[in-house]
Design a protein around this motif. Structure first.
Motif, mmCIF file in Angstrom:
data_model
loop_
_atom_site.group_PDB
_atom_site.id
_atom_site.type_symbol
_atom_site.label_atom_id
_atom_site.label_comp_id
_atom_site.label_asym_id
_atom_site.label_seq_id
_atom_site.Cartn_x
_atom_site.Cartn_y
_atom_site.Cartn_z
ATOM 1 N N LEU A 136 9.560 -36.640 -14.279
ATOM 2 C CA LEU A 136 9.286 -38.027 -13.897
ATOM 3 C C LEU A 136 7.804 -38.360 -14.076
ATOM 4 C CD1 LEU A 136 11.451 -38.713 -10.697
ATOM 5 C CD2 LEU A 136 11.557 -39.897 -12.891
ATOM 6 N N ALA A 176 7.247 -38.830 -17.645
ATOM 7 C CA ALA A 176 7.759 -40.112 -18.122
ATOM 8 C C ALA A 176 6.835 -41.261 -17.726
ATOM 9 C CB ALA A 176 9.163 -40.347 -17.576
ATOM 10 N N ASP A 177 6.312 -41.228 -16.500
ATOM 11 C CA ASP A 177 5.381 -42.276 -16.068
ATOM 12 C C ASP A 177 4.108 -42.271 -16.918
ATOM 13 O OD1 ASP A 177 6.974 -43.342 -14.074
ATOM 14 O OD2 ASP A 177 6.230 -41.950 -12.546
ATOM 15 N N THR A 187 10.459 -45.918 -23.889
ATOM 16 C CA THR A 187 9.808 -45.023 -22.923
ATOM 17 C C THR A 187 10.273 -45.327 -21.507
ATOM 18 O OG1 THR A 187 7.861 -44.966 -24.355
ATOM 19 C CG2 THR A 187 7.589 -44.152 -22.124
ATOM 20 N N GLU A 188 10.390 -46.621 -21.164
ATOM 21 C CA GLU A 188 10.875 -46.993 -19.831
ATOM 22 C C GLU A 188 12.332 -46.569 -19.646
ATOM 23 O OE1 GLU A 188 10.092 -51.160 -19.716
ATOM 24 O OE2 GLU A 188 8.081 -50.912 -18.834
ATOM 25 N N ARG A 201 12.344 -42.993 -18.813
ATOM 26 C CA ARG A 201 11.931 -42.800 -17.419
ATOM 27 C C ARG A 201 13.095 -43.101 -16.473
ATOM 28 N NH1 ARG A 201 8.681 -46.069 -14.067
ATOM 29 N NH2 ARG A 201 10.069 -47.726 -14.769
ATOM 30 N N GLN A 234 15.411 -40.234 -16.486
ATOM 31 C CA GLN A 234 14.869 -39.124 -15.700
ATOM 32 C C GLN A 234 15.046 -39.382 -14.204
ATOM 33 O OE1 GLN A 234 13.801 -36.274 -16.569
ATOM 34 N NE2 GLN A 234 13.438 -36.424 -18.758
#
Length: 306
Positions: free
Chosen positions: A144, A147-148, A203-204, A207, A210
């Protein structure tokens, strides 16, 4: 990158915990198989003793040849169980050798009777914070963070990459103007906007995936703890009853053998008593293995001891 590294490290810890659990599981299965072999060998001795009694009674004319044939079949079945269990023992020893990184040939494992293995008591009311030691949860948390960080990088790509030093240098030397340099950088960002939007959305989305995986990991962890603790309690209750059953079955077999010797009962009653005792003995070994397996699961569920 640091978050990605942490995720890989926690993944390695999860693998280590899995190997530890596999070693313990195969070791206890090996002990159980050895005890099952002893039960089968004892059952074979009982079958041989009964066969001797049957032959004596047949030679005395007290019974027909049917009892002899029936007991001969029972004796053959008792003998057939032994090589099957011996093959299982070899399989568990081989698995343990591989898990511990050793050559299976010549590998041996010492051990005791599985019924003599002590079980650690599990305290009631385990705090949920213990789950934070689980490598899979720690790995999900690191993923996470990764991902952020990727989202922040994708958002940063929207801002134009402008080298102010290069633009000013060109202006002072009579080259391109600073305004032209700034405009070019802005134009590149504007024309690439669609691609950058897509990268940010992707990408979001990763996230969000995840985050969903992290929530699922928490639910799985809670389920694993609950199931393992429930199994530990129920298997302990089963073992207590099966111990009583084995003792009663042993007494019933002894009485049935005496009655058959005296001619008071037929062979079927004796064979039923023998089968009941054999099943009770085998079930007692199996329930102890089940208790140890549930104890392993209760150890693994909150992440083991590190």
């Amino acid at each position: 990158a640091e978050a990605s590294l942490e995720a890989v490290i926690f993944n390695q810890r999860a693998l280590e915990l899995t190997v530890q659990a596999d070693v313990a599981s195969n070791y206890f299965s090996l002990l159980a198989a050895r005890d099952q072999l002893q039960v089968a060998q004892q059952n074979l001795k009982i079958s041989e003793r009964i066969f001797d009694i049957v032959e004596i009674r047949y030679e005395a004319g007290a019974i027909s040849g049917f009892d002899v044939s029936a007991q001969r079949a029972q004796l053959a079945n008792a003998r057939a169980r032994i090589p099957q269990i011996e093959a299982q023992i070899t399989g568990f020893e081989t698995a343990l050798a591989i898990l511990t990184g050793q050559v299976p040939q010549g590998f041996s494992v010492s051990g005791t009777d599985i019924l003599d293995v002590s079980l650690a008591e599990i305290d009631a009311g385990l705090p949920s914070q213990l789950l934070l030691r689980r490598p899979d949860l720690l790995q999900s948390e690191a993923s996470l963070r990764d991902a952020d960080a990727n989202i922040a990088a994708a958002r940063a790509a929207f801002f134009p990459s402008i080298d102010l030093g290069a633009g000013l240098s060109a202006l002072l030397t009579g080259g391109s103007s600073l305004t032209g340099s700034l405009s070019a950088g802005l134009a590149q960002t504007i024309f690439d906007g669609g691609r950058l939007d897509g990268q940010l959305d992707a990408t979001e989305a990763r996230r969000d995936a995840q985050l969903a995986a992290y929530r699922q990991s928490i639910l799985s962890a809670l389920r694993d703890v609950d199931v393992s603790l429930q199994a530990t309690e129920s298997n302990a209750a089963r073992e207590a009853q099966l111990q009583i059953a084995e003792e009663a079955a042993a007494g019933a077999l002894e009485a049935a053998e005496l009655r058959y010797r005296a001619g008071s009962d037929d062979l079927t009653s004796l064979l039923n008593a023998q089968q009941t005792y054999f099943d009770a003995s085998a079930n007692l070994v199996q329930v102890r293995l089940d208790r140890l397996t549930s104890a392993i699961n209760a150890y693994v569920a909150p992440g083991g001891q590190h």
